[in-house]
Design an enzyme around this catalytic site. Structure first.
Site, short mmCIF file in Angstrom:
data_model
loop_
_atom_site.label_atom_id
_atom_site.label_comp_id
_atom_site.label_asym_id
_atom_site.label_seq_id
_atom_site.Cartn_x
_atom_site.Cartn_y
_atom_site.Cartn_z
N SER A 220 -16.41 0.65 -23.91
CA SER A 220 -15.25 0.54 -23.03
C SER A 220 -15.09 1.80 -22.20
CB SER A 220 -13.97 0.31 -23.85
OG SER A 220 -14.12 -0.81 -24.67
N ASN A 221 -15.15 2.95 -22.87
CA ASN A 221 -14.98 4.21 -22.16
C ASN A 221 -16.19 4.56 -21.30
OD1 ASN A 221 -12.44 5.61 -22.46
ND2 ASN A 221 -12.80 5.39 -24.65
N LYS B 271 -16.85 -2.17 -35.31
CA LYS B 271 -15.88 -1.19 -34.83
C LYS B 271 -14.54 -1.89 -34.66
CE LYS B 271 -14.70 1.77 -30.89
NZ LYS B 271 -15.03 2.24 -29.52
#
Lengths: 299, 299, 299, 299
Positions: free
Chosen positions: A45-46, A164
């Site tokens: 995502s980052n 995760k």
């Protein structure tokens, strides 16, 4: 591939025209590889993966693999909205040398994402992927919550090795650990819950701020693992203000501003995201100044 | 391009291997073009656009343009998560003959999607797009709410001609109509609020069920516009059970099952979505049986 | 008791020590009774009913009944968290002369409030209440959503005569009208959706701003009922900015500040609520100045 | 009054006519006082306090005080929607012998509950209360979130000694511990997060299931405090299925059914809540059978 320890989901550097900047990426990778991090995650995502097309994604994985010694696990984000596209991205990532793939839940048609649908989706991906698969639940972004019951079913698949969980509900982390085999790695996705997750049996973390303060994250992990709880608690408390600022408040733009401030040049985010405003950058620098491992570059 | 009336956001047919099925698409287009619909939207949410790659998207637009006479407005969904990718998709859609593009808000980094960020995003897209742009707000899917204040700012852009609002909050529809110029078309995106939206000054609707019951939708529109309110209300009530069933409950799979039941072969949805189970299909057929314009095919 | 038309849920005046102020209440009632309002509701949400003890509640009902001629319907809010307490409050309200009671859903144990539980709760209350019962759904406050299916079951009870729905989802209003008998009155609880609700067959409204701009609300109602849709739409648009400001934004404190500004002295809200700050009061006055029926008192 | 350790928020027994049953309460108190619990909380959420009138509330406190030796801390829930009513309830609780009061946030007017409003509310209560005050945040029920910033301000009040946080977000627990003085007790309100909260410096817990399995809760607390982390983790895992079942799933009715099954007669819940159905009771008994300290009574 044993996903235990501290993984950094690295940002994707862009140049001033918002193009993927391979030179900056190489330089940043060289820096991360001198740290005690267990491994790296690209295209999370980052990593602004949703902004990259397939060719750009491939170049990022290839560049990361080239730079990363084979002893250092490299995990690639390959979640797409369609099952087919996820399968194709996972196969390509494996060909390009990723040691594992991490696949976030599809979310666009969230009301249809029942346990059965998600188990089917991940099973098809895990059957097809040449490398092991990590599940990835990020409800705040996807609107979908991969339940402990669905994870327990998927943990039986030989090619699904872990998960995760980015939510802050520690009770769910405990349930995930409890309803999956020892060999299944539950990884915290939120730095604010990292120590608590380790206390409850999590195998490690995939933490956005690990690309920024790898020492602090790894020392916390080690302290918790060997039972130095006072140290672990104190390190956890130090991380929280930074994690809150770069997670829910400033997001990717904040992380990039922080890395740039710390001398790791990762450029700007891609639009619609905008670079962090100056006042916010000052706030980030104030928090960074509390970490020994960071040397702020002059503004 | 004057987006007033009833538009159908058409589904994208897939074959049994989940490939885009151009033959089925052509046949379905031929059918829709015999109806009183004002125009068609390809690659909307119900077109499973998030499951299509760029090449597939182009083929769908090209096929639709080929089949659609120039008098019939063809609108293409070109929203992507990144601003750049949205610009590129909009340019390609224009080249392929779309009369306008409809651009849903980015949503992945929802906490960062402030009014300023969204206005900047849409302004860049509207500056670059060779054809007019329709805004598209679908909070239930994206988690982002394009505010009346942001819309009022964007409505001043000469290339932004209207908006599809999919939420059910009629007060917001009224505010949108009230804070934008007469020439700006506010379109209802939810069939359950269609009549109420028209009462409050909406210019029309982009309604998933318009591909299924175009007559019923267009007759409601006409009745409301000319002031036959009793008829409009009664037609609105007839639509609600169908809209509820195919919107929040069964989604795209429900719409495809309904079209297939009505003799318009659009195949199955793409994974992770799964074809509608038989019992649910029976429930859909029961509701469809109440519409004169539908002839159910035998199961 | 036929709850059709425009009802004002009046605020409860407090003096500067936050005591119920009967003199102010009488004066305000005298004022409201000169307006074209259909009837009054005491002890609703905007009446700060949750802040009153049982004795205070009784005094408010008795005072209102004394002031209100028998031709003017007086409805009392009697919803409590427990079924027993709701029954007792409803009986007392009837003894004190209320023509009907309005009962909001219990909400504290919201996860347990299934359709069956709510149907049981309301059935016991309706069996016991000497006067007719109006259901009251206010999900934004209670976290509970009384479903159309539950309402359809309750509408068959001879002592349940209607419902106030405060949500903005016009599709739900349409369903409520559609699944209940003609004689069951669906009342809009949100001024922003009032005209749309009337278009879809609602019997009227219980509108917080009706205590402030009764003329504007009643004229909208009349225009919609007789089919002057252009006038109704234009009146609806005029109400929306006021309704937004006094509903979600400033709440009870805003309504009280507005009434005080308009010369109807209702004092301050009870703590923890605080009187509206001066800057906010100025914003409210700006919107009020657009209504002919309001004469602002000097500050 | 030092609120460290394990507190049980006890249910309020009702007889078959839903009246407060003082005899059953006395018998249950006698039982709880033989356990290693640190103290008792009456009139909490699970005590169905919202269903009790003021007289009933007083009787419950008086009965509990009579039964509880002065060395055993007795805390009374006195949160009401209005500030005044909360002050009055707190004064009465102190007169009746409560050692402290626990005050949940008001929630009815949730959109108005800013930090400033909540700090003012609690400050007035703490100024007026003759006994120390515990803050109580239960967002899932009230819709209000008492922020770490507000708590930090309130922790400076000499009569505010601690807080119960019922949310599952362990990062918030860490922030609360971090931004309040050592002497301020942060108490976990959710059994699923109890061990993690203790790891991060929480002073104890107020746990619904502590009235059911006091041994298991106290042993977990002791293990965590002295650093036997393996034992603590294993005890935490044992508690989670029970906590999930009696918290979000079956609520108060589940807790009462469980206590009745374990031989502690607490009667039925008050309407609108209904006694747990038989099949659900069987599921609860299955989970209870895993605890040594429980002897199930025959059905």
């Amino acid at each position: 591939m044993n996903p235990r320890g501290v993984f950094a989901p690295i940002p994707t550097p862009f140049d001033d025209d918002e193009r993927v900047d391979i030179a900056r990426l190489r330089a940043a990778l060289a820096r991360w590889l001198t740290t005690p991090l267990t491994g790296l995650v690209v295209l999370g995502s980052n990593g602004e993966a949703v902004f990259l097309d397939e060719l750009e994604s491939d170049r990022v994985i290839a560049t990361a693999r080239e730079a990363t010694p084979s002893g250092c696990p490299l995990i690639a984000g390959t979640g797409r909205e369609s099952t087919q596209a996820t399968v194709r991205a996972s196969r390509r990532a494996a060909e390009l040398g990723a040691d594992a793939v991490i696949v976030r839940t599809p979310g666009f048609f969230r009301t249809q994402m029942t346990d059965d649908v998600l188990v089917r989706h991940y099973s098809i991906v895990a059957d097809a992927s040449p490398v092991p698969v990590l599940l990835y639940n990020f409800t705040a972004v996807t609107g979908v919550d991969l339940s402990p019951a669905a994870v327990a079913r998927l943990a039986r698949h030989p090619n699904v090795i872990g998960m995760k969980e980015s939510g802050g509900d520690i009770g769910k982390i405990a349930q995930l650990v409890d309803t999956t085999p020892e060999s299944f790695a539950v990884l915290a996705g939120s730095a604010t819950t990292f120590y608590a997750a380790l206390c409850l049996g999590a195998a490690g973390g995939v933490l956005a701020i690990a690309s920024l303060v790898p020492e602090a994250c790894v020392r916390l992990y080690e302290a918790a693992i060997v039972g130095r709880h006072d140290e672990a608690r104190s390190r956890q408390r130090q991380l929280i203000p930074l994690a809150r600022l770069l997670g829910p408040v400033y997001g990717v733009a904040g992380l990039k501003a922080a890395l740039n401030s710390a001398g790791c040049d990762v450029g700007i985010p891609r639009g619609p995201l905008v670079p962090l405003p100056d006042t916010a950058t000052m706030a980030v620098r104030d928090v960074l100044a509390r970490f020994d491992e960071i040397s702020l570059v002059p503004r």
